[in-house]
Design a protein around this motif. Structure first.
Motif, mmCIF file in Angstrom:
data_model
loop_
_atom_site.group_PDB
_atom_site.id
_atom_site.type_symbol
_atom_site.label_atom_id
_atom_site.label_comp_id
_atom_site.label_asym_id
_atom_site.label_seq_id
_atom_site.Cartn_x
_atom_site.Cartn_y
_atom_site.Cartn_z
ATOM 1 N N TYR A 95 10.353 -4.480 0.844
ATOM 2 C CA TYR A 95 10.817 -3.262 1.662
ATOM 3 C C TYR A 95 11.115 -1.971 0.790
ATOM 4 N N PHE A 96 10.462 -0.707 1.203
ATOM 5 C CA PHE A 96 10.823 0.305 0.495
ATOM 6 C C PHE A 96 11.422 1.333 1.587
ATOM 7 N N ALA A 97 12.153 1.900 1.112
ATOM 8 C CA ALA A 97 12.845 3.023 1.772
ATOM 9 C C ALA A 97 13.023 4.372 0.778
ATOM 10 N N GLY A 98 12.493 5.408 0.914
ATOM 11 C CA GLY A 98 12.314 6.593 0.166
ATOM 12 C C GLY A 98 11.261 7.752 0.555
ATOM 13 N N HIS A 99 11.101 8.379 -0.489
ATOM 14 C CA HIS A 99 9.822 9.294 -0.303
ATOM 15 C C HIS A 99 8.728 8.473 -0.396
ATOM 16 N N GLY A 100 7.597 9.190 0.458
ATOM 17 C CA GLY A 100 6.208 8.649 0.244
ATOM 18 C C GLY A 100 5.309 9.927 0.557
ATOM 19 N N MET A 101 4.110 9.717 0.181
ATOM 20 C CA MET A 101 3.110 10.654 0.402
ATOM 21 C C MET A 101 1.526 10.010 0.534
ATOM 22 N N SER A 102 0.650 10.908 0.948
ATOM 23 C CA SER A 102 -0.725 10.459 0.415
ATOM 24 C C SER A 102 -1.464 11.441 -0.431
ATOM 25 N N ALA A 103 -2.306 10.538 -1.020
ATOM 26 C CA ALA A 103 -3.258 11.460 -2.321
ATOM 27 C C ALA A 103 -4.489 10.686 -1.970
ATOM 28 N N SER A 104 -5.458 11.370 -2.831
ATOM 29 C CA SER A 104 -6.923 10.829 -3.029
ATOM 30 C C SER A 104 -7.380 10.899 -4.412
ATOM 31 N N GLY A 142 -0.279 -14.334 -5.991
ATOM 32 C CA GLY A 142 1.401 -13.967 -5.461
ATOM 33 C C GLY A 142 1.753 -15.008 -4.400
ATOM 34 N N PRO A 143 2.832 -14.661 -3.840
ATOM 35 C CA PRO A 143 3.158 -15.382 -2.623
ATOM 36 C C PRO A 143 2.191 -15.562 -1.722
ATOM 37 N N LEU A 144 2.135 -16.750 -0.849
ATOM 38 C CA LEU A 144 1.111 -17.074 0.211
ATOM 39 C C LEU A 144 0.881 -16.132 1.098
ATOM 40 N N GLU A 145 2.249 -15.870 1.614
ATOM 41 C CA GLU A 145 2.306 -14.740 2.830
ATOM 42 C C GLU A 145 3.163 -13.600 2.252
ATOM 43 N N GLN A 146 2.715 -12.363 2.748
ATOM 44 C CA GLN A 146 3.406 -11.207 2.281
ATOM 45 C C GLN A 146 3.808 -10.067 3.459
ATOM 46 N N LEU A 147 4.882 -9.932 3.429
ATOM 47 C CA LEU A 147 5.187 -8.806 4.573
ATOM 48 C C LEU A 147 5.787 -7.568 3.767
ATOM 49 N N TRP A 148 4.886 -6.453 3.846
ATOM 50 C CA TRP A 148 5.191 -5.258 3.103
ATOM 51 C C TRP A 148 5.586 -4.149 4.279
ATOM 52 N N LEU A 149 6.910 -3.661 4.016
ATOM 53 C CA LEU A 149 7.546 -2.604 4.958
ATOM 54 C C LEU A 149 8.108 -1.493 4.254
ATOM 55 N N VAL A 150 7.266 -0.367 4.964
ATOM 56 C CA VAL A 150 7.498 0.861 3.994
ATOM 57 C C VAL A 150 8.079 1.819 5.140
ATOM 58 N N ASP A 151 9.198 2.482 4.981
ATOM 59 C CA ASP A 151 9.978 3.510 5.685
ATOM 60 C C ASP A 151 10.026 4.462 4.793
ATOM 61 N N ALA A 152 8.913 5.304 4.632
ATOM 62 C CA ALA A 152 8.629 6.418 3.914
ATOM 63 C C ALA A 152 7.706 7.327 4.597
ATOM 64 N N CYS A 153 7.732 8.820 4.307
ATOM 65 C CA CYS A 153 7.020 9.823 4.886
ATOM 66 C C CYS A 153 5.586 9.544 4.202
ATOM 67 N N ARG A 154 4.574 10.207 5.050
ATOM 68 C CA ARG A 154 3.308 10.213 4.393
ATOM 69 C C ARG A 154 2.695 11.604 4.376
#
Length: 832
Positions: A95-104, A142-154
């Motif tokens: 889980y990540f809560a913070g700033h996020g963005m898109s790039a290329s 890595g772990p057999l099951e992975q839940l990725w939760l992202v509370d961030a702007c894009r």
């Protein structure tokens, strides 16, 4: 109780450049939820000892007990331990809560970035983390099951593109495909919302969903009631979407959560108690129509819930409404809706309207109002054309008892038929069942019958990476439903369309066909039509947009050469969206020769060569600098769409004058080409596919031919095809000569016909072997003929060569760093 699940939870408020207020609260709240007993006394999802909490609070705020600062190194170290471990845990919750963005990185495909606490500015890429890299690394480790939760702007803007954010861990041998489910708070370009010092909207809903609230509480065969990754996402998505009522379609598109999955499905996250039965009330309007309507709440066709009003377990049902026999003769029309999905986990009532056969519905107060059939939906100013598709149920069976055979128990049909009709040949269909097992069909073909499971299906009609039409359709067993995509248009474009028959003026058309040579269109309508509107003043022979002749765009005379006899370059601009008052288009070293009264169409002429500094276009309070290379004797057509959210879309094409005549091709000098309308259409279709990272050779049908050969009318098509093939060459089978041969053919043809175009100079240099390519690109960096290329992919190759040569001050690096991620054309957005 110990579990084999671990969690890495990150919350960051203390950014040096833009502090937040709720991210650490969100991280702590999620930690507490995961480690607390579940509903009904079920075990915690994660043992407290298996949680890694990384938190960086804002200035003056204490760090949560047991946490460490959420620097890039700390985040990656926590993840790397699982990546390198030979003994995989069963499940990881990240889980990540913070700033996020898109790039290329390549100026083509967008990537999601997470900003660690030590990021000092939006350009400090070395302290960012590429989420796409992490998902790729963990796809088979890595772990057999992975839940990725992202509370961030894009959507965070930047003046210079960040670099150095890639995750370059030593390669480890693959273990086996992992089950991954990633959930973003918003789509690419969206802004995650939060309360001051409280919780983010996304995390608030996550916490409720993990407790089994609403549709997060899903029946799973063999397990009872559970919260699954899909049901959790459905719950969050539903409530975010409900909070956006009244917003334009573009905003709703980027502000709703987004999910992506890879590998096997995740097992249910936790078991939860079933919700109590709920009474469901159906309101019939007007009240006088209630005796005329037969209502049924059904588990599936033929299995009604007994009693009325029904009280039933909280789950998904089908509500059916039909007129009783003889009611048509008494003046009642067809109930609306006849069939709908209702979910007693979220809803407690519904309304069915029964119009009079004369087209009016009597309200409770006795006054008439237009019925749903008679009232055409109004077009809202600024609404993006992601349209609600039209739905029809062909021969929908009426409610009836199940037939029994041989005295045994009747069995309902176990399949249904769905047909999605789309006029764009290159459209594809994405289908997702809205209940367990949440079946996802990524690339179904339109215009053919598909056999699917009964239930409610979310339908998206897509063109490349763009959703052009959407709907939800409910299918009973044995039922056939038809979803028809409609045209993706804006009010500005709708105002230009020819007048439609009385009674249908305001209805959104199923398709638009402004020209016989283009054919019917539904998606990418504006990128097709705007360049053609810009070219219309040159349309002396009436080959473009004949159905737009009512606009009375004046025709220019033959394009005159200047006094020295050299042919001129023309620039034509067409705009749609919110313009900057008093300022629209500015072309340095060029003379404006005509503009429409509203300045949405404008023509410019230069003496012999296009402007070195591009074209400045002012929309929505911003300035766009568009690279506009040209060929003497031709016209560079620029189309700009400005959406209400501030996002802009740009297209650039280069056509020969007079229109419809091909450029002199080595294989067919002076030969005829495709009609310009079809070339503009092929370009509009190629761009979203190219932006999605697709190899254009995967396309089939007429568009493939037009993209392959259309460069004799518009060389930009040939350049896009070359770059797409250049990328696919890296994935080609060893020894496969096809990509190499095709690249050589495209490069030679483009260089011979359009050798002076900046992009052609670039691809000519990269066609050589490694040593010769490096020398050729080094010479090109100082070539005075080199101007801004039209495509970001060409600019990216120049910038890469400059970096390798140690030329960090070269203009290509600066230009590329200021281009937004996912932009296909060379456009820089600045504040005027």
């Amino acid at each position: 109780m110990a579990t084999d699940t671990c969690a890495i939870i990150i919350g960051i408020d203390g950014y040096a450049f833009a502090p937040l207020t709720s991210a650490v609260n969100d991280a702590v709240a999620l930690r507490d939820e995961l480690t607390a007993p579940g509903p009904g006394g079920t075990p915690p999802l994660v043992a407290a000892a298996d949680v890694t909490l990384l938190a960086s609070p804002g200035p003056g705020q204490p760090a949560p007990p047991g946490s460490r600062p959420a620097t890039r190194r700390a985040i990656l170290d926590a993840l790397k331990a699982h990546y390198e471990s030979p003994a995989a845990r069963r499940r990881l919750i990240f889980y990540f809560a913070g700033h996020g963005m898109s790039a290329s990185r390549d100026g083509r495909v967008r990537e999601a970035l997470l900003l660690a606490a030590d990021v000092e500015s939006p350009t400090d890429g070395e302290h960012m983390i590429c989420l796409d890299d992490l998902l790729a690394l963990f796809a088979e480790r890595g772990p057999l099951e992975q839940l990725w939760l992202v509370d961030a702007c894009r959507d965070m803007p930047y003046e210079r593109r960040p670099r150095g954010y890639d995750v370059s861990w030593p390669e480890e041998p693959p273990q086996a495909p992992r089950a991954q489910f990633a959930m973003h708070a918003v789509g690419a370009g969206g802004k995650a919302l939060s309360a001051q010092g409280g919780h983010g909207r996304f995390t608030h809903l996550l916490l409720r969903g993990l407790r089994g609230t609403g549709i997060a509480n899903e029946p799973v065969p063999g397990r009872g009631r559970c919260v699954t990754a899909d049901s959790l996402f459905n719950y969050v998505h539903r409530h975010v979407l409900a909070s956006l009522r009244g917003w334009d379609e573009w905003t709703r598109t980027v502000q709703v959560p987004e999910s992506r999955s890879r590998g096997p499905a995740l097992a249910p996250l936790r078991e939860v108690p079933p919700p109590p039965p709920r009474e469901f009330v159906v309101k019939v309007e007007p009240e006088a129509a209630q005796p005329a309507v037969d209502l049924a709440l059904e588990i599936e066709l033929g299995l009604p819930v007994p009693g009325w009003p029904p009280k039933a377990p909280a789950r998904q049902y089908e509500l059916r409404a039909a007129l009783k026999a003889g009611m048509t003769e008494q003046g009642w029309g067809t109930p609306k809706p006849q069939l709908m999905v209702v979910d007693l986990r979220e809803e407690e009532s519904a309304t069915v309207e029964v119009p009079r056969s004369g087209g009016t519905v009597m309200t409770r107060g006795g006054g008439p109002r237009p019925s749903a059939a008679a009232a055409a939906p109004a077009v809202t100013t600024g609404e993006r054309g992601i349209a609600r598709a039209e739905i029809a149920h062909s021969a929908a069976p009426a409610r009836r008892p199940l037939r029994r055979s041989g005295g045994g128990t009747g069995v309902a049909p176990t399949t249904a038929t769905l047909r999605v009709e789309a006029s764009d040949i290159q459209a594809h269909v994405r289908l997702r069942l809205s209940r367990h097992p949440f079946t996802l069909i990524e690339r179904a073909q339109p215009n053919m019958d598909l056999t699917v499971a009964p239930g409610a299906w979310d339908v998206q009609v897509m063109l490349g990476d763009e959703v052009i039409s959407a709907a939800r359709v409910l299918l009973a067993g044995g039922e056939r439903g038809v979803v028809t995509a409609v045209a993706q248009i804006t009010p500005a474009l709708a105002s230009l369309l020819p007048q439609r028959p009385a009674g249908a003026v305001d209805e959104r058309p199923t398709s638009v066909m402004p020209s016989e040579t283009i054919g019917p269109m539904q998606g990418a309508v504006l990128p097709t039509l705007l360049p053609l509107l810009a070219l219309k003043p040159f349309d002396h022979d009436g080959v473009l947009l004949r159905q737009f002749s009512h606009l009375q765009i004046p025709q220019r005379g033959p394009w005159p050469p200047p006094s020295d006899g050299e042919p001129r370059c023309a620039i034509a601009v067409a705009l749609d969206g919110e313009l900057t008052p008093g300022r629209h288009t500015d072309v340095r070293a060029a003379a404006r020769v005509w503009a429409s009264p509203d300045r949405r169409l404008a023509l410019y002429a230069t003496d012999g060569k296009p402007p070195d500094e591009g074209v400045d276009i002012f929309v929505s309070g911003t300035r766009l600098n568009v690279a506009a290379p040209g060929v003497p004797g031709g016209v560079t057509a620029i189309g700009v769409i400005s959406w209400p959210s501030g996002v802009t879309q740009v297209s650039v094409g280069i056509y020969r004058l007079p229109l419809g005549v091909a450029w002199d091709a080595p294989s067919a000098p002076g030969g005829p080409g495709f009609p310009p309308g079809r070339i503009a259409r092929a370009l509009a279709i190629a761009v979203p596919w190219f932006r999605a990272g697709a190899d254009l050779d995967t396309l089939r049908g007429p568009e493939l031919m037009e993209i392959a050969y259309g460069k004799w009318i518009d060389p930009v098509l040939g350049l896009i095809a070359h770059h797409a093939l250049h990328e696919s060459r890296r994935a080609a089978r060893p020894g496969d000569p096809a990509p190499v041969e095709m690249l050589g053919t495209i490069q030679r043809n483009l260089s011979q016909a359009f050798g002076a175009l900046p992009d052609c100079l670039v691809i000519a240099a990269v066609r050589q072997d490694a040593d010769a390519q490096q020398a050729a690109m080094a010479r090109l960096l100082d070539d005075r003929r080199l101007r801004q290329p039209v495509l970001v992919a060409s600019l990216a190759l120049l910038a890469e060569a400059a970096r390798r040569a140690g030329r960090m001050d070269h203009w290509s690096i600066d230009r590329l760093d200021r281009i937004a991620p996912g932009e296909v054309f060379n456009v820089v957005v600045t504040t005027p």
